[in-house]
Design an enzyme around this catalytic site. Structure first.
Site, PDB file in Angstrom:
ATOM      1  N   SER A 125       0.833  -1.198   0.000  1.00 47.49           N
ATOM      2  CA  SER A 125       0.000   0.000   0.000  1.00 47.49           C
ATOM      3  C   SER A 125       0.871   1.252   0.000  1.00 47.49           C
ATOM      4  O   SER A 125       1.984   1.251   0.542  1.00 47.49           O
ATOM      5  CB  SER A 125      -0.856  -0.022   1.269  1.00 47.49           C
ATOM      6  OG  SER A 125      -1.399   1.249   1.524  1.00 47.49           O
ATOM      7  N   TYR A 150      -2.044  -1.502  10.780  1.00 53.53           N
ATOM      8  CA  TYR A 150      -2.272  -2.046   9.428  1.00 53.53           C
ATOM      9  C   TYR A 150      -1.104  -1.680   8.518  1.00 53.53           C
ATOM     10  O   TYR A 150      -0.512  -2.540   7.861  1.00 53.53           O
ATOM     11  CB  TYR A 150      -3.585  -1.502   8.844  1.00 53.53           C
ATOM     12  CG  TYR A 150      -3.670  -1.664   7.351  1.00 53.53           C
ATOM     13  CD1 TYR A 150      -3.892  -2.912   6.786  1.00 53.53           C
ATOM     14  CD2 TYR A 150      -3.486  -0.572   6.489  1.00 53.53           C
ATOM     15  CE1 TYR A 150      -3.933  -3.073   5.408  1.00 53.53           C
ATOM     16  CE2 TYR A 150      -3.530  -0.726   5.116  1.00 53.53           C
ATOM     17  CZ  TYR A 150      -3.753  -1.976   4.576  1.00 53.53           C
ATOM     18  OH  TYR A 150      -3.780  -2.126   3.210  1.00 53.53           O
ATOM     19  N   LYS A 154       2.099  -3.932   6.517  1.00 63.28           N
ATOM     20  CA  LYS A 154       2.518  -3.851   5.110  1.00 63.28           C
ATOM     21  C   LYS A 154       4.028  -3.598   5.018  1.00 63.28           C
ATOM     22  O   LYS A 154       4.727  -4.240   4.247  1.00 63.28           O
ATOM     23  CB  LYS A 154       1.758  -2.748   4.371  1.00 63.28           C
ATOM     24  CG  LYS A 154       0.275  -3.019   4.204  1.00 63.28           C
ATOM     25  CD  LYS A 154       0.037  -4.206   3.301  1.00 63.28           C
ATOM     26  CE  LYS A 154      -1.401  -4.649   3.285  1.00 63.28           C
ATOM     27  NZ  LYS A 154      -1.614  -5.981   2.712  1.00 63.28           N
TER      28      LYS A 154
HETATM   29  P1  NAD Z   1     -10.755  -7.599   1.167  1.00 62.37           P
HETATM   30  O1  NAD Z   1     -10.961  -7.642   2.647  1.00 62.37           O
HETATM   31  O2  NAD Z   1     -11.935  -7.315   0.304  1.00 62.37           O
HETATM   32  O3  NAD Z   1     -10.118  -8.986   0.695  1.00 62.37           O
HETATM   33  C1  NAD Z   1      -9.229  -9.722   1.489  1.00 62.37           C
HETATM   34  C2  NAD Z   1      -9.674 -11.174   1.456  1.00 62.37           C
HETATM   35  O4  NAD Z   1      -8.767 -11.958   2.258  1.00 62.37           O
HETATM   36  C3  NAD Z   1     -11.076 -11.386   2.068  1.00 62.37           C
HETATM   37  O5  NAD Z   1     -11.885 -12.104   1.147  1.00 62.37           O
HETATM   38  C4  NAD Z   1     -10.820 -12.170   3.347  1.00 62.37           C
HETATM   39  O6  NAD Z   1     -11.877 -13.069   3.627  1.00 62.37           O
HETATM   40  C5  NAD Z   1      -9.515 -12.883   3.029  1.00 62.37           C
HETATM   41  N1  NAD Z   1      -8.702 -13.214   4.218  1.00 62.37           N
HETATM   42  C6  NAD Z   1      -8.304 -12.387   5.219  1.00 62.37           C
HETATM   43  N2  NAD Z   1      -7.566 -13.069   6.112  1.00 62.37           N
HETATM   44  C7  NAD Z   1      -7.470 -14.354   5.658  1.00 62.37           C
HETATM   45  C8  NAD Z   1      -6.829 -15.527   6.138  1.00 62.37           C
HETATM   46  N3  NAD Z   1      -6.142 -15.547   7.287  1.00 62.37           N
HETATM   47  N4  NAD Z   1      -6.940 -16.667   5.413  1.00 62.37           N
HETATM   48  C9  NAD Z   1      -7.655 -16.697   4.254  1.00 62.37           C
HETATM   49  N5  NAD Z   1      -8.272 -15.608   3.754  1.00 62.37           N
HETATM   50  C10 NAD Z   1      -8.179 -14.447   4.444  1.00 62.37           C
HETATM   51  O7  NAD Z   1      -9.587  -6.559   0.874  1.00 62.37           O
HETATM   52  P2  NAD Z   1      -9.137  -5.884  -0.508  1.00 62.37           P
HETATM   53  O8  NAD Z   1      -9.583  -4.489  -0.510  1.00 62.37           O
HETATM   54  O9  NAD Z   1      -9.479  -6.755  -1.641  1.00 62.37           O
HETATM   55  O10 NAD Z   1      -7.570  -5.868  -0.287  1.00 62.37           O
HETATM   56  C11 NAD Z   1      -6.747  -6.928  -0.728  1.00 62.37           C
HETATM   57  C12 NAD Z   1      -5.326  -6.678  -0.270  1.00 62.37           C
HETATM   58  O11 NAD Z   1      -4.884  -5.428  -0.784  1.00 62.37           O
HETATM   59  C13 NAD Z   1      -5.167  -6.607   1.245  1.00 62.37           C
HETATM   60  O12 NAD Z   1      -3.948  -7.219   1.609  1.00 62.37           O
HETATM   61  C14 NAD Z   1      -5.121  -5.124   1.507  1.00 62.37           C
HETATM   62  O13 NAD Z   1      -4.425  -4.814   2.671  1.00 62.37           O
HETATM   63  C15 NAD Z   1      -4.392  -4.621   0.279  1.00 62.37           C
HETATM   64  N6  NAD Z   1      -4.678  -3.206  -0.004  1.00 62.37           N
HETATM   65  C16 NAD Z   1      -5.977  -2.811  -0.099  1.00 62.37           C
HETATM   66  C17 NAD Z   1      -6.267  -1.463  -0.315  1.00 62.37           C
HETATM   67  C18 NAD Z   1      -7.703  -0.995  -0.414  1.00 62.37           C
HETATM   68  O14 NAD Z   1      -7.939   0.193  -0.295  1.00 62.37           O
HETATM   69  N7  NAD Z   1      -8.672  -1.856  -0.617  1.00 62.37           N
HETATM   70  C19 NAD Z   1      -5.223  -0.538  -0.449  1.00 62.37           C
HETATM   71  C20 NAD Z   1      -3.918  -0.988  -0.363  1.00 62.37           C
HETATM   72  C21 NAD Z   1      -3.645  -2.333  -0.134  1.00 62.37           C
HETATM   73  C1  UD1 Z   2      -6.963   5.127   3.749  1.00 65.56           C
HETATM   74  C2  UD1 Z   2      -5.706   4.486   4.333  1.00 65.56           C
HETATM   75  C3  UD1 Z   2      -5.004   3.641   3.313  1.00 65.56           C
HETATM   76  C4  UD1 Z   2      -5.958   2.678   2.652  1.00 65.56           C
HETATM   77  C5  UD1 Z   2      -7.111   3.482   2.054  1.00 65.56           C
HETATM   78  C6  UD1 Z   2      -8.119   2.647   1.334  1.00 65.56           C
HETATM   79  C7  UD1 Z   2      -4.698   5.922   6.046  1.00 65.56           C
HETATM   80  C8  UD1 Z   2      -3.579   6.857   6.365  1.00 65.56           C
HETATM   81  N1  UD1 Z   2      -4.759   5.511   4.774  1.00 65.56           N
HETATM   82  O1  UD1 Z   2      -6.572   6.079   2.784  1.00 65.56           O
HETATM   83  O2  UD1 Z   2      -3.969   2.910   3.928  1.00 65.56           O
HETATM   84  O3  UD1 Z   2      -5.259   1.989   1.622  1.00 65.56           O
HETATM   85  O4  UD1 Z   2      -7.766   4.167   3.121  1.00 65.56           O
HETATM   86  O5  UD1 Z   2      -8.651   1.663   2.154  1.00 65.56           O
HETATM   87  O6  UD1 Z   2      -5.502   5.581   6.874  1.00 65.56           O
HETATM   88  N2  UD1 Z   2     -12.929  11.581   3.188  1.00 65.56           N
HETATM   89  C9  UD1 Z   2     -13.978  12.439   3.456  1.00 65.56           C
HETATM   90  N3  UD1 Z   2     -15.112  11.926   3.999  1.00 65.56           N
HETATM   91  C10 UD1 Z   2     -15.280  10.599   4.257  1.00 65.56           C
HETATM   92  C11 UD1 Z   2     -14.195   9.712   3.982  1.00 65.56           C
HETATM   93  C12 UD1 Z   2     -13.044  10.246   3.461  1.00 65.56           C
HETATM   94  O7  UD1 Z   2     -13.881  13.639   3.231  1.00 65.56           O
HETATM   95  O8  UD1 Z   2     -16.332  10.201   4.769  1.00 65.56           O
HETATM   96  C13 UD1 Z   2     -11.701  12.128   2.560  1.00 65.56           C
HETATM   97  C14 UD1 Z   2     -10.440  11.904   3.362  1.00 65.56           C
HETATM   98  O9  UD1 Z   2     -10.210  12.979   4.225  1.00 65.56           O
HETATM   99  C15 UD1 Z   2      -9.386  11.802   2.237  1.00 65.56           C
HETATM  100  C16 UD1 Z   2     -10.154  11.186   1.068  1.00 65.56           C
HETATM  101  O10 UD1 Z   2     -11.530  11.420   1.348  1.00 65.56           O
HETATM  102  O11 UD1 Z   2      -8.965  13.084   1.851  1.00 65.56           O
HETATM  103  C17 UD1 Z   2      -9.941   9.693   0.920  1.00 65.56           C
HETATM  104  O12 UD1 Z   2     -10.167   9.040   2.167  1.00 65.56           O
HETATM  105  P1  UD1 Z   2     -10.246   7.434   2.299  1.00 65.56           P
HETATM  106  O13 UD1 Z   2     -11.117   6.903   1.214  1.00 65.56           O
HETATM  107  O14 UD1 Z   2     -10.588   7.125   3.702  1.00 65.56           O
HETATM  108  O15 UD1 Z   2      -8.777   6.946   1.971  1.00 65.56           O
HETATM  109  P2  UD1 Z   2      -7.361   7.425   2.569  1.00 65.56           P
HETATM  110  O16 UD1 Z   2      -7.558   8.118   3.858  1.00 65.56           O
HETATM  111  O17 UD1 Z   2      -6.606   8.104   1.495  1.00 65.56           O
END
Ligand code: NAD
Ligand code: UD1
Length: 333
Positions: A125, A150, A154
């Site tokens: 991330s 979290y 990472k």
């Molecule tokens: P998500 O929660 O939708 O998907 C994760 C999946 O992993 C889920 O289906 C969950 O059931 C499964 N899981 C969790 N722990 C497990 C375990 N111990 N054994 C087997 N399965 C398990 O999340 P996502 O948004 O699809 O994210 C996927 C990956 O990307 C994660 O590692 C997350 O940290 C990373 N990531 C996500 C974001 C985001 O904003 N969504 C941003 C940066 C990084």
């Molecule tokens: C956060 C996490 C990041 C994660 C990402 C997506 C931190 C520092 N970062 O990012 O690790 O990958 O979520 O899951 O926690 N906002 C509003 N109103 C709302 C929600 C958000 O104004 O109700 C604004 C926030 O202030 C920000 C932007 O929208 O400026 C995006 O926010 P959000 O979607 O929560 O993602 P991040 O904070 O960038």
């Protein structure tokens, strides 16, 4: 080529499974359904037009991970999405996060080593950059101070993977640092479905648009940004999914790190206005105080992924707003 996708029923994993199948990979999924539903499997099978094998296992159990590799025999690469991802929850329950995210990963790597599978793609991330004052994050910056357990998982997993590679450079490891993944598959069948009240912007916008929540709070309009609201790099989940296929195909041998983002910052207000225009919906919103811990602005320098992986985002903010709403509307049906 057979690929194990952990967390393949989750938001990003499910879209990646679709893109892998589109590119003719053989895909198997491991997911314990902690944050996903089994129906997603049926939907994936519907989109792909074929059966997909699911191991409903918790990766914290190493004997189960072993069983997957023993049964499947010819897995050639692992894309590791499984993990917990809620930033706020991780602050309240750090042990749960360290235990799940770290143990699942080391179990997988140990078993891969045993079965001599050495190609690994990890979901990292942009949060690993921390707050170091730069606005455009580039891979050469290195990791900063993370701001949540979290984020620390990472950064720690990235470090574990680096140590592993330096101990044995027959590994091929790709660290993909995602910016803000949003959007949904254009079929409207799969998308993001957070439990409870969403913390992130786009899922919250969906709930306000569908009338499930009344008003969106914009966290601050006095940042030094284009319109005072926070600026982020939103990436359509289908573009992100395609980035994994490109990483599988094009990442050079060794240990490589890539930003997966659009390279463009979009403000909260810009996102809201685009959503309203594309979907012809008025969103109720109000300005409130800044959310503690939020950075004013950051986005990706995505040139390395273009140069080395031949990948860049193709979808626009308009596509993101349209596809997210299309998925949300389907949920109502
Ligand atoms: P998500 O929660 O939708 O998907 C994760 C999946 O992993 C889920 O289906 C969950 O059931 C499964 N899981 C969790 N722990 C497990 C375990 N111990 N054994 C087997 N399965 C398990 O999340 P996502 O948004 O699809 O994210 C996927 C990956 O990307 C994660 O590692 C997350 O940290 C990373 N990531 C996500 C974001 C985001 O904003 N969504 C941003 C940066 C990084
Ligand atoms: C956060 C996490 C990041 C994660 C990402 C997506 C931190 C520092 N970062 O990012 O690790 O990958 O979520 O899951 O926690 N906002 C509003 N109103 C709302 C929600 C958000 O104004 O109700 C604004 C926030 O202030 C920000 C932007 O929208 O400026 C995006 O926010 P959000 O979607 O929560 O993602 P991040 O904070 O960038």
């Amino acid at each position: 080529m057979k690929i194990l996708v952990t967390g393949g029923l989750g938001f990003i994993g499910s879209h990646t499974v679709v893109e892998l199948l589109n590119s003719n990979y053989d895909v198997i999924i491991a997911d314990n359904l902690y944050n996903s539903k089994e129906e997603v499997l049926e939907k994936l099978e519907k989109i792909a037009g074929k059966k997909i094998k699911l191991y409903k296992y918790d990766l914290k159990d190493k004997s189960k991970v072993d069983k997957i590799f023993e049964t499947e025999k010819d897995i050639e690469a692992v894309i590791h999405f499984a993990g917990y991802k809620a930033v706020g929850e991780s602050v309240k329950k750090p042990l749960m996060y360290y235990s799940n995210n770290l143990i699942s990963t080391t179990n997988l790597l140990e078993v891969m080593q045993k079965y001599n599978v050495r190609k690994f793609i990890f979901s990292s991330s942009a949060t690993v950059y921390g707050d170091n004052g730069e606005i455009k994050y580039v891979e050469t910056m290195g990791r900063g101070e993370t701001t949540s357990p979290y984020g620390t998982t990472k950064a720690m997993i990235e470090k574990i993977l680096e140590d592993l590679y330096f101990s044995d450079n027959s590994w091929n490891i790709t660290l993909l640092r995602y910016f803000n993944p949003v959007g949904a598959h254009e079929s409207g069948l799969i998308g993001e479905e957070p439990n409870g009240i969403p913390n992130n912007l786009m899922p919250y916008v969906m709930k306000v648009a569908s009338g499930k929540l009344e008003t969106l709070s914009i966290f601050g309009n006095d940042y030094p940004t284009i319109d005072g609201t926070g600026v982020r790099d939103y990436i359509h989940v289908v573009d992100l999914a395609k980035g994994h296929v490109k990483a599988l195909q094009n990442a050079p041998d060794g240990l490589n790190t890539y930003n997966l983002g659009s390279g463009k910052g979009v403000s909260v207000l810009e996102l809201i206005t685009t959503f309203e225009k594309v979907n012809n919906i008025k969103l109720n919103y109000k300005i409130v105080d800044r959310r503690p811990g939020d950075l004013p602005e950051y986005f990706a320098d995505a040139t390395k992924a273009l140069k080395e992986l031949n990948w860049k985002t193709e979808k626009t903010i308009e596509d993101i707003c349209r596809d997210s709403w299309n998925y949300e509307k389907n949920l109502e049906k």
